[in-house]
Design a protein around this motif. Structure first.
Motif, PDB file in Angstrom:
ATOM      1  N   UNK A   7       0.861  -1.177   0.000  1.00  0.00           N
ATOM      2  CA  UNK A   7       0.000   0.000   0.000  1.00  0.00           C
ATOM      3  C   UNK A   7       0.900   1.229   0.000  1.00  0.00           C
ATOM      4  N   UNK A   8       0.409   2.340  -0.535  1.00  0.00           N
ATOM      5  CA  UNK A   8       1.275   3.498  -0.770  1.00  0.00           C
ATOM      6  C   UNK A   8       1.440   4.400   0.454  1.00  0.00           C
ATOM      7  N   UNK A   9       0.448   4.440   1.323  1.00  0.00           N
ATOM      8  CA  UNK A   9       0.495   5.391   2.433  1.00  0.00           C
ATOM      9  C   UNK A   9       0.054   4.730   3.734  1.00  0.00           C
ATOM     10  N   UNK A  10       0.663   5.214   4.832  1.00  0.00           N
ATOM     11  CA  UNK A  10       0.244   4.812   6.170  1.00  0.00           C
ATOM     12  C   UNK A  10       0.489   5.988   7.096  1.00  0.00           C
ATOM     13  N   UNK A  11      -0.491   6.268   7.942  1.00  0.00           N
ATOM     14  CA  UNK A  11      -0.343   7.372   8.886  1.00  0.00           C
ATOM     15  C   UNK A  11      -0.610   6.836  10.286  1.00  0.00           C
ATOM     16  N   UNK A  12       0.292   7.125  11.224  1.00  0.00           N
ATOM     17  CA  UNK A  12       0.116   6.648  12.606  1.00  0.00           C
ATOM     18  C   UNK A  12       0.469   7.775  13.564  1.00  0.00           C
ATOM     19  N   UNK A  13       0.005   7.630  14.789  1.00  0.00           N
ATOM     20  CA  UNK A  13       0.331   8.604  15.833  1.00  0.00           C
ATOM     21  C   UNK A  13       1.626   8.176  16.528  1.00  0.00           C
ATOM     22  N   UNK A  14       2.375   9.167  16.944  1.00  0.00           N
ATOM     23  CA  UNK A  14       3.618   8.911  17.670  1.00  0.00           C
ATOM     24  C   UNK A  14       3.322   8.042  18.891  1.00  0.00           C
ATOM     25  N   UNK A  15       4.145   7.018  19.076  1.00  0.00           N
ATOM     26  CA  UNK A  15       3.965   6.108  20.203  1.00  0.00           C
ATOM     27  C   UNK A  15       3.169   4.864  19.870  1.00  0.00           C
ATOM     28  N   UNK A  16       2.374   4.927  18.788  1.00  0.00           N
ATOM     29  CA  UNK A  16       1.624   3.742  18.359  1.00  0.00           C
ATOM     30  C   UNK A  16       2.549   2.796  17.600  1.00  0.00           C
ATOM     31  N   UNK A  17       2.030   1.605  17.300  1.00  0.00           N
ATOM     32  CA  UNK A  17       2.757   0.673  16.433  1.00  0.00           C
ATOM     33  C   UNK A  17       2.343   0.912  14.983  1.00  0.00           C
ATOM     34  N   UNK A  18       3.315   0.724  14.094  1.00  0.00           N
ATOM     35  CA  UNK A  18       3.031   0.798  12.654  1.00  0.00           C
ATOM     36  C   UNK A  18       3.181  -0.594  12.080  1.00  0.00           C
ATOM     37  N   UNK A  19       2.292  -0.943  11.163  1.00  0.00           N
ATOM     38  CA  UNK A  19       2.432  -2.220  10.467  1.00  0.00           C
ATOM     39  C   UNK A  19       2.378  -1.951   8.960  1.00  0.00           C
ATOM     40  N   UNK A  20       3.455  -2.284   8.298  1.00  0.00           N
ATOM     41  CA  UNK A  20       3.555  -2.084   6.849  1.00  0.00           C
ATOM     42  C   UNK A  20       3.512  -3.469   6.199  1.00  0.00           C
ATOM     43  N   UNK A  21       2.625  -3.621   5.243  1.00  0.00           N
ATOM     44  CA  UNK A  21       2.390  -4.922   4.634  1.00  0.00           C
ATOM     45  C   UNK A  21       2.920  -5.008   3.212  1.00  0.00           C
ATOM     46  N   UNK A  22       3.224  -6.237   2.812  1.00  0.00           N
ATOM     47  CA  UNK A  22       3.780  -6.492   1.489  1.00  0.00           C
ATOM     48  C   UNK A  22       3.313  -7.876   1.039  1.00  0.00           C
ATOM     49  N   UNK A  23       2.896  -7.999  -0.211  1.00  0.00           N
ATOM     50  CA  UNK A  23       2.586  -9.317  -0.764  1.00  0.00           C
ATOM     51  C   UNK A  23       3.449  -9.540  -1.992  1.00  0.00           C
ATOM     52  N   UNK A  24       3.758 -10.793  -2.250  1.00  0.00           N
ATOM     53  CA  UNK A  24       4.597 -11.135  -3.388  1.00  0.00           C
ATOM     54  C   UNK A  24       4.007 -12.363  -4.064  1.00  0.00           C
ATOM     55  N   UNK A  25       4.502 -12.683  -5.247  1.00  0.00           N
ATOM     56  CA  UNK A  25       3.850 -13.734  -6.018  1.00  0.00           C
ATOM     57  C   UNK A  25       4.679 -15.017  -6.158  1.00  0.00           C
ATOM     58  N   UNK A  26       6.008 -14.908  -6.066  1.00  0.00           N
ATOM     59  CA  UNK A  26       6.841 -16.082  -6.327  1.00  0.00           C
ATOM     60  C   UNK A  26       7.076 -16.880  -5.046  1.00  0.00           C
ATOM     61  N   UNK A  27       6.489 -18.048  -4.963  1.00  0.00           N
ATOM     62  CA  UNK A  27       6.577 -18.839  -3.739  1.00  0.00           C
ATOM     63  C   UNK A  27       7.984 -19.400  -3.507  1.00  0.00           C
ATOM     64  N   UNK A  28       8.859 -19.329  -4.521  1.00  0.00           N
ATOM     65  CA  UNK A  28      10.220 -19.832  -4.322  1.00  0.00           C
ATOM     66  C   UNK A  28      11.161 -18.750  -3.808  1.00  0.00           C
ATOM     67  N   UNK A  29      10.641 -17.570  -3.513  1.00  0.00           N
ATOM     68  CA  UNK A  29      11.473 -16.488  -2.977  1.00  0.00           C
ATOM     69  C   UNK A  29      12.140 -16.946  -1.693  1.00  0.00           C
ATOM     70  N   UNK A  30      13.423 -16.643  -1.554  1.00  0.00           N
ATOM     71  CA  UNK A  30      14.158 -17.156  -0.396  1.00  0.00           C
ATOM     72  C   UNK A  30      14.523 -16.088   0.632  1.00  0.00           C
ATOM     73  N   UNK A  31      14.952 -14.929   0.176  1.00  0.00           N
ATOM     74  CA  UNK A  31      15.248 -13.829   1.098  1.00  0.00           C
ATOM     75  C   UNK A  31      14.293 -12.671   0.822  1.00  0.00           C
TER      76      UNK A  31
END
Lengths: 110, 112
Positions: A7-31
């Motif tokens: 996702x392109x944007x995330x806004x959080x308040x200072x002191x909160x936790x941030x969670x940034x997500x990512x999905x990928x397509x190649x199941x053989x990805x190693x690192x």
């Protein structure tokens, strides 16, 4: 080829936790990598996880990997204004250069 | 500490000029990469090199060429700069093509 989505944007308040997500397509990805880019600067390697791990913790950073769903997340605990940056997910797939997501711009509100 | 140095932080060039962007590393890594970064498009790979005098096209090589005469130096060349090449250019290095990459500080190029 590999496709990496964030996702392109995330806004959080200072002191909160941030969670940034990512999905990928190649199941053989190693690192899988997380990079941080501060304004006007290059990319800085933050952390990485190997595909045989579910979780990796490094101080305030926690990386979670769900291989079944091909989903990677970066959690930043106690988010500070200095964490405001663009965060890139990057995936190693085969013997080709790393494939990067488009980056998530994290804004921390004081 | 890994050091990847790009010759300029900011550059302004005129349409039609030949532009050279230089990248130098001190890590003796085999692989070097040029990306451009645009808002909403992320990083796009222009060219990369696995060894001296070798080059491979990335995803968007049109309008660019590269030169790698020495292991530590990788140059990106805009043969005839155009306004749609206004962008942030990032050089990166890695020990192998698919391992973690280390980036330079970037060159913000404006073509007027």
């Amino acid at each position: 080829g590999e496709d990496v989505e964030q996702s392109l944007f995330l806004s959080v308040r200072e002191g909160d936790s941030s969670v940034i997500n990512c999905t990928y397509t190649d199941s053989s990805s190693t690192y899988l990598y997380w990079y941080k880019q501060e304004p006007g600067a290059g990319l800085q390697l933050l952390t990485y996880i190997f595909s045989n791990m579910d979780m990796k913790q490094d101080q305030r950073l926690t990386v979670l990997l769900n291989k079944k769903d091909k989903h990677l997340s970066l959690r930043i605990a106690d988010t500070q204004t200095g964490d405001s940056a663009i965060y890139f997910c990057a995936v190693m797939s085969g013997n080709t250069p790393l494939v990067f997501g488009k980056g998530t711009r994290l804004s921390v509100i004081a | 500490d890994v050091k990847v140095t790009q010759s300029s932080r900011y550059l302004v060039k005129r349409t039609g000029e030949k532009v050279f962007l230089e990248c130098v590393q001190d890590m003796d890594h085999e692989n070097m990469f040029w990306y451009r970064q645009d808002p909403g498009l992320g990083l796009r790979l222009i060219y990369f090199s696995y060894d001296v005098k070798m080059k491979e096209k990335g995803d968007i090589p049109e309008g660019y060429s590269v030169s790698r005469e020495k292991k530590e130096r990788f140059s990106l060349i805009l043969e005839s700069a155009s306004t749609n090449q206004t962008s942030m250019y990032l050089c990166a290095i890695s020990r192998r093509p698919n391992t973690e990459a280390f980036f330079g500080q970037g060159t913000r190029l404006t073509v007027v």
